[in-house]
Scaffold this motif. Structure first.
Motif, mmCIF file in Angstrom:
data_model
loop_
_atom_site.group_PDB
_atom_site.id
_atom_site.type_symbol
_atom_site.label_atom_id
_atom_site.label_comp_id
_atom_site.label_asym_id
_atom_site.label_seq_id
_atom_site.Cartn_x
_atom_site.Cartn_y
_atom_site.Cartn_z
ATOM 1 N N GLN A 22 0.832 -1.201 0.000
ATOM 2 C CA GLN A 22 0.000 0.000 0.000
ATOM 3 C C GLN A 22 0.869 1.256 0.000
ATOM 4 N N LEU A 23 1.981 1.219 0.718
ATOM 5 C CA LEU A 23 2.922 2.343 0.697
ATOM 6 C C LEU A 23 3.492 2.519 -0.707
ATOM 7 N N SER A 24 3.800 1.423 -1.371
ATOM 8 C CA SER A 24 4.334 1.493 -2.739
ATOM 9 C C SER A 24 3.312 2.085 -3.702
ATOM 10 N N GLN A 25 2.022 1.761 -3.512
ATOM 11 C CA GLN A 25 0.977 2.336 -4.361
ATOM 12 C C GLN A 25 0.907 3.847 -4.162
ATOM 13 N N ALA A 26 0.990 4.292 -2.909
ATOM 14 C CA ALA A 26 0.986 5.725 -2.626
ATOM 15 C C ALA A 26 2.240 6.386 -3.187
ATOM 16 N N GLU A 27 3.370 5.727 -3.041
ATOM 17 C CA GLU A 27 4.642 6.254 -3.551
ATOM 18 C C GLU A 27 4.552 6.530 -5.053
ATOM 19 N N ALA A 28 3.909 5.641 -5.783
ATOM 20 C CA ALA A 28 3.796 5.805 -7.236
ATOM 21 C C ALA A 28 2.983 7.043 -7.605
ATOM 22 N N LEU A 29 2.068 7.462 -6.738
ATOM 23 C CA LEU A 29 1.206 8.612 -7.022
ATOM 24 C C LEU A 29 1.844 9.945 -6.639
ATOM 25 N N ILE A 30 2.792 9.899 -5.727
ATOM 26 C CA ILE A 30 3.428 11.123 -5.229
ATOM 27 C C ILE A 30 4.691 11.371 -6.047
ATOM 28 N N GLN A 31 4.606 12.369 -6.909
ATOM 29 C CA GLN A 31 5.694 12.680 -7.833
ATOM 30 C C GLN A 31 6.065 14.150 -7.706
ATOM 31 N N LYS A 32 7.317 14.471 -8.004
ATOM 32 C CA LYS A 32 7.783 15.854 -7.853
ATOM 33 C C LYS A 32 7.152 16.827 -8.835
ATOM 34 N N ASP A 33 6.597 16.333 -9.932
ATOM 35 C CA ASP A 33 5.959 17.241 -10.886
ATOM 36 C C ASP A 33 4.496 17.525 -10.521
ATOM 37 N N LYS A 34 4.068 17.062 -9.364
ATOM 38 C CA LYS A 34 2.705 17.299 -8.887
ATOM 39 C C LYS A 34 2.746 18.079 -7.577
ATOM 40 N N ARG A 35 1.730 18.901 -7.362
ATOM 41 C CA ARG A 35 1.599 19.570 -6.067
ATOM 42 C C ARG A 35 0.907 18.590 -5.123
ATOM 43 N N ILE A 36 1.394 18.550 -3.894
ATOM 44 C CA ILE A 36 0.850 17.644 -2.889
ATOM 45 C C ILE A 36 0.140 18.485 -1.830
ATOM 46 N N PHE A 37 -1.078 18.084 -1.480
ATOM 47 C CA PHE A 37 -1.844 18.735 -0.426
ATOM 48 C C PHE A 37 -2.112 17.702 0.665
ATOM 49 N N VAL A 38 -2.092 18.144 1.920
ATOM 50 C CA VAL A 38 -2.407 17.238 3.022
ATOM 51 C C VAL A 38 -3.630 17.763 3.759
ATOM 52 N N LEU A 39 -4.368 16.815 4.351
ATOM 53 C CA LEU A 39 -5.622 17.136 5.010
ATOM 54 C C LEU A 39 -5.826 16.195 6.189
ATOM 55 N N GLY A 40 -6.231 16.746 7.300
ATOM 56 C CA GLY A 40 -6.586 15.944 8.467
ATOM 57 C C GLY A 40 -7.123 16.869 9.541
ATOM 58 N N ALA A 41 -7.878 16.307 10.479
ATOM 59 C CA ALA A 41 -8.444 17.088 11.579
ATOM 60 C C ALA A 41 -7.776 16.668 12.886
ATOM 61 N N GLY A 42 -7.645 17.601 13.804
ATOM 62 C CA GLY A 42 -7.092 17.284 15.119
ATOM 63 C C GLY A 42 -5.682 16.742 15.036
ATOM 64 N N ARG A 43 -5.397 15.723 15.847
ATOM 65 C CA ARG A 43 -4.058 15.126 15.854
ATOM 66 C C ARG A 43 -3.713 14.476 14.528
ATOM 67 N N SER A 44 -4.697 13.922 13.846
ATOM 68 C CA SER A 44 -4.440 13.363 12.510
ATOM 69 C C SER A 44 -3.961 14.458 11.565
ATOM 70 N N GLY A 45 -4.512 15.661 11.722
ATOM 71 C CA GLY A 45 -4.062 16.794 10.928
ATOM 72 C C GLY A 45 -2.627 17.166 11.240
ATOM 73 N N LEU A 46 -2.254 17.059 12.513
ATOM 74 C CA LEU A 46 -0.859 17.336 12.883
ATOM 75 C C LEU A 46 0.078 16.305 12.256
ATOM 76 N N MET A 47 -0.343 15.051 12.200
ATOM 77 C CA MET A 47 0.478 14.012 11.558
ATOM 78 C C MET A 47 0.610 14.329 10.066
ATOM 79 N N ALA A 48 -0.481 14.780 9.447
ATOM 80 C CA ALA A 48 -0.435 15.151 8.028
ATOM 81 C C ALA A 48 0.519 16.317 7.803
ATOM 82 N N LYS A 49 0.500 17.300 8.706
ATOM 83 C CA LYS A 49 1.405 18.447 8.571
ATOM 84 C C LYS A 49 2.859 18.035 8.776
ATOM 85 N N GLY A 50 3.111 17.092 9.664
ATOM 86 C CA GLY A 50 4.465 16.572 9.827
ATOM 87 C C GLY A 50 4.952 15.912 8.545
ATOM 88 N N PHE A 51 4.059 15.177 7.883
ATOM 89 C CA PHE A 51 4.360 14.553 6.598
ATOM 90 C C PHE A 51 4.662 15.629 5.559
#
Length: 180
Positions: A22-51
């Motif tokens: 599953q990590l490899s599937q996500a890795e294939a979608l995250i590319q440097k020629d794309k803008r990446i946005f993160v989303l989460g609420a509460g502590r999950s949001g903090l984990m997303a911001k750390g990412f």
């Protein structure tokens, strides 16, 4: 057994159930020629911001949904959405809106069958306990085990991305804040 041993045991149990494919599937979608946005609420949001922070260190253009300087999300962008239950209305609604606008969605949740889990173009299941009672049971409060395990999981994904992209620790350190 100490409380520390119990907590570490819980984290090890969850991490042992995270599927690297599953990590490899996500890795294939995250590319440097794309803008990446993160989303989460509460502590999950903090984990997303750390990412997001670590993605920036390894050379990605990344934004956190809800910040005042975040631009509009466009077709072709990637959204990484984090929700332990996968049912948090604000997260699911925004992920649905993004997907309807041509955004690729990477879902991070404890429940693959949840609305968020089903929405992902790639879904990473982190089966740590959540406040809804999903996942590996925990002595810790609310969704602490999920959040801890998401932090580790997303750091592993960053390591995979940095290796794929040939980004060294020195290169990442050069992007680290110098305003400390």
């Amino acid at each position: 057994m100490t409380v520390i041993d119990q907590v570490l045991g819980e984290i090890n149990e969850v991490m042992g159930k995270v599927d690297e494919a599953q990590l490899s599937q996500a890795e294939a979608l995250i590319q440097k020629d794309k803008r990446i946005f993160v989303l989460g609420a509460g502590r999950s949001g903090l984990m997303a911001k750390g990412f997001a922070m670590r993605l920036m260190h390894i050379g990605y253009t990344v934004f956190a949904i809800g910040e005042t300087i975040t631009p509009s999300v466009q077709a072709g962008d990637v959204l990484v959405a984090v929700s332990g239950s996968g049912k948090t209305a604000s997260i699911v609604e925004l992920a649905e809106k993004a997907k309807a606008n041509g955004v690729t969605v990477v879902s991070v949740t404890s429940n693959a069958q949840s609305p968020l889990g089903q929405l992902g173009d790639a879904t990473i299941v982190v089966p740590g306990a959540t406040k809804a009672g999903d996942g590996v049971k925990s002595i810790q409060l609310l969704s602490t085990l999920f959040d801890q395990s998401v932090h580790v999981t997303l750091d592993i994904l960053c390591l995979m991305l940095s290796r794929r992209d040939h980004v060294s620790n020195d290169s990442a350190a050069a992007e680290h804040s110098n305003m400390e």
